[in-house]
Design a protein around this motif. Structure first.
Motif, PDB file in Angstrom:
ATOM      1  N   ASN A  46     -26.968   9.586  -7.945  1.00  0.00           N
ATOM      2  CA  ASN A  46     -26.994  10.056  -9.321  1.00  0.00           C
ATOM      3  C   ASN A  46     -25.604  10.336  -9.901  1.00  0.00           C
ATOM      4  O   ASN A  46     -25.477  10.561 -11.100  1.00  0.00           O
ATOM      5  CB  ASN A  46     -27.883  11.303  -9.459  1.00  0.00           C
ATOM      6  CG  ASN A  46     -27.375  12.453  -8.613  1.00  0.00           C
ATOM      7  OD1 ASN A  46     -26.772  12.266  -7.569  1.00  0.00           O
ATOM      8  ND2 ASN A  46     -27.616  13.660  -9.074  1.00  0.00           N
ATOM      9  N   VAL A  47     -24.579  10.310  -9.075  1.00  0.00           N
ATOM     10  CA  VAL A  47     -23.227  10.548  -9.576  1.00  0.00           C
ATOM     11  C   VAL A  47     -22.426   9.253  -9.458  1.00  0.00           C
ATOM     12  O   VAL A  47     -22.444   8.600  -8.408  1.00  0.00           O
ATOM     13  CB  VAL A  47     -22.509  11.672  -8.797  1.00  0.00           C
ATOM     14  CG1 VAL A  47     -21.204  12.047  -9.497  1.00  0.00           C
ATOM     15  CG2 VAL A  47     -23.405  12.895  -8.658  1.00  0.00           C
ATOM     16  N   MET A  48     -21.765   8.877 -10.541  1.00  0.00           N
ATOM     17  CA  MET A  48     -20.913   7.692 -10.527  1.00  0.00           C
ATOM     18  C   MET A  48     -19.553   8.061 -11.104  1.00  0.00           C
ATOM     19  O   MET A  48     -19.457   8.849 -12.044  1.00  0.00           O
ATOM     20  CB  MET A  48     -21.529   6.547 -11.328  1.00  0.00           C
ATOM     21  CG  MET A  48     -22.802   6.006 -10.691  1.00  0.00           C
ATOM     22  SD  MET A  48     -23.442   4.524 -11.493  1.00  0.00           S
ATOM     23  CE  MET A  48     -22.315   3.266 -10.858  1.00  0.00           C
ATOM     24  N   TYR A  49     -18.510   7.474 -10.512  1.00  0.00           N
ATOM     25  CA  TYR A  49     -17.130   7.806 -10.857  1.00  0.00           C
ATOM     26  C   TYR A  49     -16.356   6.540 -11.212  1.00  0.00           C
ATOM     27  O   TYR A  49     -16.619   5.466 -10.667  1.00  0.00           O
ATOM     28  CB  TYR A  49     -16.404   8.432  -9.656  1.00  0.00           C
ATOM     29  CG  TYR A  49     -17.102   9.574  -8.965  1.00  0.00           C
ATOM     30  CD1 TYR A  49     -18.133   9.339  -8.053  1.00  0.00           C
ATOM     31  CD2 TYR A  49     -16.703  10.890  -9.170  1.00  0.00           C
ATOM     32  CE1 TYR A  49     -18.759  10.383  -7.388  1.00  0.00           C
ATOM     33  CE2 TYR A  49     -17.315  11.942  -8.502  1.00  0.00           C
ATOM     34  CZ  TYR A  49     -18.338  11.682  -7.617  1.00  0.00           C
ATOM     35  OH  TYR A  49     -18.944  12.726  -6.951  1.00  0.00           O
ATOM     36  N   TRP A  50     -15.364   6.716 -12.059  1.00  0.00           N
ATOM     37  CA  TRP A  50     -14.366   5.669 -12.286  1.00  0.00           C
ATOM     38  C   TRP A  50     -12.990   6.236 -11.968  1.00  0.00           C
ATOM     39  O   TRP A  50     -12.618   7.320 -12.446  1.00  0.00           O
ATOM     40  CB  TRP A  50     -14.370   5.178 -13.728  1.00  0.00           C
ATOM     41  CG  TRP A  50     -15.422   4.161 -14.025  1.00  0.00           C
ATOM     42  CD1 TRP A  50     -16.580   4.351 -14.720  1.00  0.00           C
ATOM     43  CD2 TRP A  50     -15.417   2.778 -13.649  1.00  0.00           C
ATOM     44  NE1 TRP A  50     -17.295   3.189 -14.797  1.00  0.00           N
ATOM     45  CE2 TRP A  50     -16.599   2.198 -14.147  1.00  0.00           C
ATOM     46  CE3 TRP A  50     -14.522   1.968 -12.944  1.00  0.00           C
ATOM     47  CZ2 TRP A  50     -16.917   0.855 -13.967  1.00  0.00           C
ATOM     48  CZ3 TRP A  50     -14.837   0.636 -12.759  1.00  0.00           C
ATOM     49  CH2 TRP A  50     -16.023   0.090 -13.272  1.00  0.00           C
ATOM     50  N   TYR A  51     -12.251   5.470 -11.136  1.00  0.00           N
ATOM     51  CA  TYR A  51     -10.896   5.843 -10.763  1.00  0.00           C
ATOM     52  C   TYR A  51      -9.929   4.739 -11.174  1.00  0.00           C
ATOM     53  O   TYR A  51     -10.279   3.551 -11.188  1.00  0.00           O
ATOM     54  CB  TYR A  51     -10.772   6.005  -9.245  1.00  0.00           C
ATOM     55  CG  TYR A  51     -11.457   7.205  -8.653  1.00  0.00           C
ATOM     56  CD1 TYR A  51     -12.786   7.138  -8.224  1.00  0.00           C
ATOM     57  CD2 TYR A  51     -10.763   8.398  -8.470  1.00  0.00           C
ATOM     58  CE1 TYR A  51     -13.404   8.242  -7.641  1.00  0.00           C
ATOM     59  CE2 TYR A  51     -11.378   9.501  -7.883  1.00  0.00           C
ATOM     60  CZ  TYR A  51     -12.701   9.408  -7.482  1.00  0.00           C
ATOM     61  OH  TYR A  51     -13.301  10.495  -6.898  1.00  0.00           O
ATOM     62  N   GLN A  52      -8.713   5.146 -11.450  1.00  0.00           N
ATOM     63  CA  GLN A  52      -7.614   4.211 -11.634  1.00  0.00           C
ATOM     64  C   GLN A  52      -6.657   4.397 -10.458  1.00  0.00           C
ATOM     65  O   GLN A  52      -6.315   5.528 -10.101  1.00  0.00           O
ATOM     66  CB  GLN A  52      -6.879   4.507 -12.940  1.00  0.00           C
ATOM     67  CG  GLN A  52      -5.704   3.579 -13.226  1.00  0.00           C
ATOM     68  CD  GLN A  52      -4.840   4.078 -14.359  1.00  0.00           C
ATOM     69  OE1 GLN A  52      -4.217   5.123 -14.266  1.00  0.00           O
ATOM     70  NE2 GLN A  52      -4.814   3.344 -15.477  1.00  0.00           N
ATOM     71  N   GLN A  53      -6.237   3.261  -9.868  1.00  0.00           N
ATOM     72  CA  GLN A  53      -5.318   3.350  -8.735  1.00  0.00           C
ATOM     73  C   GLN A  53      -4.170   2.369  -8.927  1.00  0.00           C
ATOM     74  O   GLN A  53      -4.403   1.182  -9.145  1.00  0.00           O
ATOM     75  CB  GLN A  53      -6.034   3.060  -7.424  1.00  0.00           C
ATOM     76  CG  GLN A  53      -5.163   3.278  -6.195  1.00  0.00           C
ATOM     77  CD  GLN A  53      -5.894   3.000  -4.902  1.00  0.00           C
ATOM     78  OE1 GLN A  53      -6.763   2.129  -4.853  1.00  0.00           O
ATOM     79  NE2 GLN A  53      -5.568   3.741  -3.853  1.00  0.00           N
ATOM     80  N   LYS A  54      -2.962   2.869  -8.820  1.00  0.00           N
ATOM     81  CA  LYS A  54      -1.773   2.026  -8.939  1.00  0.00           C
ATOM     82  C   LYS A  54      -1.066   1.967  -7.599  1.00  0.00           C
ATOM     83  O   LYS A  54      -0.934   2.986  -6.924  1.00  0.00           O
ATOM     84  CB  LYS A  54      -0.852   2.574 -10.031  1.00  0.00           C
ATOM     85  CG  LYS A  54      -1.477   2.526 -11.416  1.00  0.00           C
ATOM     86  CD  LYS A  54      -0.496   2.906 -12.504  1.00  0.00           C
ATOM     87  CE  LYS A  54      -1.135   2.752 -13.874  1.00  0.00           C
ATOM     88  NZ  LYS A  54      -0.189   3.071 -14.976  1.00  0.00           N
ATOM     89  N   SER A  55      -0.636   0.794  -7.253  1.00  0.00           N
ATOM     90  CA  SER A  55       0.149   0.416  -6.062  1.00  0.00           C
ATOM     91  C   SER A  55       0.234   1.484  -4.972  1.00  0.00           C
ATOM     92  O   SER A  55       1.203   2.219  -4.892  1.00  0.00           O
ATOM     93  CB  SER A  55       1.557  -0.002  -6.465  1.00  0.00           C
ATOM     94  OG  SER A  55       2.231   1.048  -7.111  1.00  0.00           O
TER      95      SER A  55
END
Lengths: 114, 114
Positions: free
Chosen positions: B30-39
């Motif tokens: 029921n929980v969804m996440y969006w992450y940003q990841q750089k190098s």
């Protein structure tokens, strides 16, 4: 301010050597997870530690949660090239409303040279 | 096998041209996440959905939006991508109600902005 500091940031070792990665914070976590991420892929969960002082083993990997649940370590025995990757710790904090917030550590990039 | 799927794996867009990244899951979390990841840095949480409740991180730019039409799907919309938005975007899920919030990640979408 980074909540979870990992050390070392980078580590390059020869196959067969042992190593330890540290994850430190001033906050108390309800639990802590360790992930490994290979280049071009998403992180994969290795282990969750919950109890202060807990030690878990996963083949050549040993994970320990500090007694005060503020820090953790990952020890790899006889490192293999397949252990190469980015190691991330992630701590869970209980915040208001009952929600648990997950914070990732700064990461340790490990390279194991054959 | 239950899993988190991200499409596409690689996305190229032009400066200022809107782009949508998608994530689907068969874990029924029921929980969804969006992450940003750089190098090789740690993933940076952009926002998450707790069921249908949207939670935005304070430092997530307005340029980033998200939609979750149902339990299985979640989208990341970047309205006007800048060169600084080039990164790996990771979707993750977890299950509320469990003892811990272990996260299961998709393989990521690598976004290039030209």
């Amino acid at each position: 301010t980074q909540l979870l500091e990992q050390s070392p940031q980078f580590l390059s070792i020869q196959e067969g050597e042992n190593l330890t990665v540290y994850c430190n914070s001033s906050s108390v976590f309800s639990s802590l997870q360790w992930y490994r991420q290979e280049p071009g892929e998403g992180p994969v969960l290795l282990v969750t530690v919950v109890t202060g002082g807990e030690v878990k083993k996963l083949k050549r990997l040993t994970f320990q949660f500090g007694d005060a649940r503020k820090d953790s370590s990952l020890h790899i025995t006889a490192a293999q090239p397949g252990d190469t990757g980015l190691y991330l710790c992630a701590g869970e904090l209980r915040v208001s409303g009952g929600y648990q917030k997950v914070t990732f550590g700064t990461g340790t990039k490990l390279q194991v040279i054959p | 096998d239950a899993m988190v799927i991200q499409n596409p794996r690689y996305q190229v867009t032009q400066f200022g041209k809107p782009v949508t990244l998608s994530c689907s899951q068969t874990l029924n979390h029921n929980v969804m996440y969006w992450y940003q990841q750089k190098s090789s840095q740690a993933p940076k949480l952009l926002f998450h959905y707790y069921d249908k409740d949207f939670n935005n991180e304070a430092d997530t730019p307005d340029n980033f939006q998200s939609r979750r039409p149902n339990t299985s799907f979640c989208f990341l919309d970047i309205r006007s991508p800048g060169l600084g938005d080039a990164a790996m975007y990771l979707c993750a899920t977890s299950r509320e109600g469990g003892f811990t919030y272990e996260q299961y990640f998709g393989p990521g979408t690598r976004l290039t902005v030209t």
